[in-house]
Design an enzyme around this catalytic site. Structure first.
Site, PDB file in Angstrom:
ATOM      1  N   GLU A 120    -103.469  58.784 -33.956  1.00 25.66           N
ATOM      2  CA  GLU A 120    -103.997  58.204 -32.915  1.00 25.66           C
ATOM      3  C   GLU A 120    -103.299  58.540 -31.519  1.00 25.66           C
ATOM      4  OE1 GLU A 120    -105.488  54.352 -32.986  1.00 25.66           O
ATOM      5  OE2 GLU A 120    -107.105  54.666 -34.454  1.00 25.66           O
ATOM      6  N   GLU A 122    -109.973  55.688 -40.894  1.00 22.98           N
ATOM      7  CA  GLU A 122    -109.622  54.135 -40.848  1.00 22.98           C
ATOM      8  C   GLU A 122    -111.178  53.625 -40.667  1.00 22.98           C
ATOM      9  OE1 GLU A 122    -106.558  53.285 -38.399  1.00 22.98           O
ATOM     10  OE2 GLU A 122    -105.283  54.871 -39.045  1.00 22.98           O
TER      11      GLU A 122
HETATM   12  C1  GAL Z   1    -105.541  51.889 -35.596  1.00 21.78           C
HETATM   13  C2  GAL Z   1    -104.260  52.340 -35.984  1.00 21.78           C
HETATM   14  C3  GAL Z   1    -103.429  51.903 -37.399  1.00 21.78           C
HETATM   15  C4  GAL Z   1    -103.534  50.253 -37.162  1.00 21.78           C
HETATM   16  C5  GAL Z   1    -105.027  49.746 -37.072  1.00 21.78           C
HETATM   17  C6  GAL Z   1    -105.305  48.299 -36.914  1.00 21.78           C
HETATM   18  O1  GAL Z   1    -105.671  52.018 -34.407  1.00 21.78           O
HETATM   19  O2  GAL Z   1    -104.484  53.862 -36.237  1.00 21.78           O
HETATM   20  O3  GAL Z   1    -102.192  52.434 -37.531  1.00 21.78           O
HETATM   21  O4  GAL Z   1    -102.681  49.865 -36.142  1.00 21.78           O
HETATM   22  O5  GAL Z   1    -105.468  50.565 -35.806  1.00 21.78           O
HETATM   23  O6  GAL Z   1    -104.769  47.925 -35.789  1.00 21.78           O
END
Ligand code: GAL
Length: 712
Positions: free
Chosen positions: A161, A321
């Site tokens: 990200e 994710e």
């Molecule tokens: C995303 C990030 C993850 C984790 C997740 C939950 O934006 O890529 O590493 O932090 O949020 O907060």
């Protein structure tokens, strides 16, 4: 799974792959090895075929400068592979280790107040810094060399990200890089001074080494041209940082696929090289994070609009994710997906263009900055409802994947999106107007609520696939885009141009002719005589209080009168109130006035026009969208531009989309509410999730999902 060259970027570009990646980001380094085999067996039980590893583990890969240790991940990859699970590795550059930040503190980012960031969280290093770039290349090279022949490593995610925590840096090194960028762009300092308007406030330079970054404490605002180029520079530096890594990975093993997982989308220009370097893009999906903030129809619409915007950049994507359970960081927390909702959210991702899906995360961490981001498992290592849902989805995806892969999401109502320069141009001088994307989101929502196929696409994309193309106020609008719109209208399309479109040039100067400029005026049949600002629909003042620097003016701008002064107009038989702004339009003879201002000094002047072009039409909106105007517009378009919902008479709360390819049409009907519902007279076909024939009626449980392969 190898993605083959699949260019150009388009909202309708599917991923060329024969495997649907299904799995989780996983952190074997967070538990002792006694967990590992049980974890892998349980993942296989869920139907997971892939994990993503290593994005925050630079300190383990290279504990001491130049000394590498891949033992832990070698064993983890091997153990997972024994259960049929492949690995996506990440370059771990979001978290440079302490030896690096201690040795070179100058690589740390510096904020707008001149404060240097510290070691201890993440994304603290400046991706524009030459030294950090060199170290990023070294760790990428070392990892790629080590894993080039490992058959279980199938692809890579670059970093994590990029820019999500912080995209700017006002360090001395960044300033020097910016000067080089400017010199390369302008060639002579005179050209830069002309572009930025050096004769305003004595901001001219005599040489490139005098050029400064546009700091927020200047003490007030810098020139829009200057700020625009700073963001172009940030996007360029981000693209360059990733390109360094991609070149190494491709050289090492051309069979690997490479993608990036996008989060906040700050200072990333997908169409400016960033996405061209990748096989496909990844989008992280956390809809529950936004529900309250966005106020645009709850998190179901938030997820749909986010994914549709993302698809506008480069087509179908994977979701590396997706929120599975309760989520929080120290300063916020989200609602919890209810039983069945994690599955519904997963199918929404598929419906809006995901060709791969991973749930964040396998298990929650017991330590560290995110101890309450739940995973598929709970802290006590007991598989409960999220595990059962992941297993069900795994079986369903396996059955669905062959029909799904290779399809693209249908769009009837397209909204202009995916243009970095236009979002930034707005940001450099917003005067309280909504951003182009926020304005476009209102039309998106009105379509989404009715089950009309909608999405975002760039003017350079394949407009022929659309029925309607709406351009929310894009300040910078090129003449060859106008020519594309003209062809689209000639062939029967409906073009809608929003207020202020075309009113600045690429240097961010206000144009010297009447808006919207000669080419757009010819196409729309209007010129703008006057424009002005109004309070937003739900606000009583015109101050943009959240903006840095606003505090300076807040007291003088408190003006309840401005909230009371409302301008009305009639359109499609309704009396509507303008929000944000107005324009007085001067129509040419061949333009028909279809909306008229109705009060105060505007009364009787043109607010909305239409010009017939070929077998299509071009509408000009002399105001910004509000919820009411978006509703009225969609109703009007149903009659005047031949658009219809994918299914007539849908009950509220249904996320309806169509994914299609030659000879295949998959209709997703997803119940975003927790209560059961019923759809009467759906199109006939087979529900691929149950095998049942769908004919007269379709009953969906709370959060129930159907994917109907339509009969031709
Ligand atoms: C995303 C990030 C993850 C984790 C997740 C939950 O934006 O890529 O590493 O932090 O949020 O907060």
């Amino acid at each position: 799974m190898k993605n083959t060259a699949n260019k150009p970027l388009s909202a309708w570009r599917p991923i060329t792959t024969d495997t649907f990646v299904y799995g989780v980001p996983h952190y074997p380094e967070h538990v002792d090895e006694s967990y590992w085999d049980r974890d892998a067996a349980r993942m296989a039980e869920c139907g997971f075929n892939t994990v993503r590893l290593g994005e925050f583990a630079w300190h383990l890969f290279e504990p001491i400068e130049g000394r590498y240790d891949f033992g832990l991940f070698d064993r983890a990859i091997e153990g997972l592979a024994a259960h049929g699970i492949q690995t996506i590795l990440c370059t771990p550059t979001a978290t440079p280790p302490r030896w690096l930040t201690a040795k070179y503190p100058e690589i740390l980012r510096v904020d707008g107040q001149g404060r240097r960031m510290h070691h201890g969280s993440r994304q603290h290093a400046d991706t524009a810094h030459p030294l950090f770039r060199a170290y990023s290349c070294q760790i990428t090279e070392a990892m790629a060399t080590h894993y080039r022949d490992n058959p279980h490593v199938i692809g890579w995610q670059t970093d994590n990200e990029l820019n999500t925590s912080m995209s700017v840096s006002y360090s001395a090194a960044s300033e020097a890089e910016f000067q080089i960028f400017c010199e390369h762009k302008y060639g002579t300092i005179e050209a830069l001074n002309a572009a930025w308007g050096g004769n305003f406030w004595a901001t001219a330079y005599r040489s490139f080494d005098q050029v400064v970054l546009p700091r927020p404490n200047a003490p007030v605002h810098c020139s829009p041209g200057h700020v625009q180029d700073y963001h172009r520079f940030l996007a360029f530096a981000t693209m360059r940082f990733q390109r360094d890594q991609v070149e190494i990975l491709r050289r090492m093993n051309p069979d690997w696929f490479v993608f990036h997982n996008m989060g906040r989308l700050a200072d990333v220009d997908f169409r400016g090289g960033f996405a061209d370097d990748l096989d496909f893009v990844g989008y992280d999906v956390y809809p529950l994070l936004h529900e309250e903030k966005w106020r645009t129809g709850g998190h179901a619409h938030q997820q749909a609009s986010f994914l549709d915007k993302c698809r506008g950049f480069a087509g179908n994507f994977i979701v590396p994710e997706q929120q599975s359970g309760f989520g929080s960081q120290v300063v916020f927390s989200t609602l919890v997906p209810e039983p069945g909702e994690m599955r519904r959210m997963a199918f929404s991702s598929l419906a809006h263009g995901a060709d791969g899906l991973m749930f964040f995360r396998w298990r929650p961490a017991h330590f560290g900055a995110e101890i309450y981001w739940m995973g598929i498992l709970d802290h006590d290592d007991i598989p409960r409802r999220r595990f059962d849902e992941a297993k069900q989805i795994g079986q369903e995806i396996q059955a669905l994947a062959p029909a799904l892969l290779g399809t693209a999401v249908r769009i009837d109502v397209g909204i202009a999106g995916a243009d970095f320069d236009n979002e930034i141009a707005h940001e450099t001088y917003p005067i309280g107007f909504p951003s182009p994307q926020d304005d476009g989101t209102l039309l998106h929502r009105a379509c989404f609520m009715r089950g009309i196929a909608t999405g975002f696409a760039h003017p350079e994309d394949t407009l022929e696939r659309l029925k309607i193309f709406y351009v929310p106020h894009w300040l910078m609008f090129d003449d060859d885009w106008v020519a594309r719109l003209a062809r689209f209208a000639e062939n029967g399309g409906t073009v809608i141009i929003g207020a202020r479109t075309g009113s600045r040039d690429r240097h961010n100067h206000v144009i010297r002719t009447s808006a919207p400029g000669p080419a757009l005026s010819a196409l729309t049949g209007v010129t703008v005589e006057e424009f002005g600002r109004l309070a937003a629909p739900d606000q009583g003042e015109m101050m943009d209080r959240d903006r840095p620097g606003a505090g300076h003016y807040v007291e003088t701008a408190r003006d309840t009168e401005s909230g009371r002064r409302r301008y009305h107009f009639t359109f499609a038989g309704r009396e509507l109130t303008a929000g944000h702004g107005y324009e007085i339009l001067e129509p040419a003879v061949d333009a028909e006035v279809i909306g008229t201002w109705s009060n105060r000094f505007l009364a009787g002047r043109a607010a909305i026009t239409r010009r017939r072009v070929g077998s299509g039409q071009v509408i000009y909106l002399g105001t910004y969208l509000t919820d009411d105007l978006a509703e009225a517009l969609v109703d009007w378009l149903a009659a005047e531009a031949d658009i219809a919902p994918l299914v007539e008479g849908l009950p509220t709360g249904i996320d309806a989309t169509l994914r299609e390819a030659e000879g295949r049409r998959l209709l997703f009907l997803l119940n975003t509410e927790h209560t059961p519902t019923r759809i009467t007279n759906p199109p006939t076909g087979t529900d691929l999730l149950t095998g049942a024939t769908v004919e007269d009626t379709l009953a969906l449980n709370g959060y129930g999902c159907a994917v109907i392969r339509l009969r031709d």
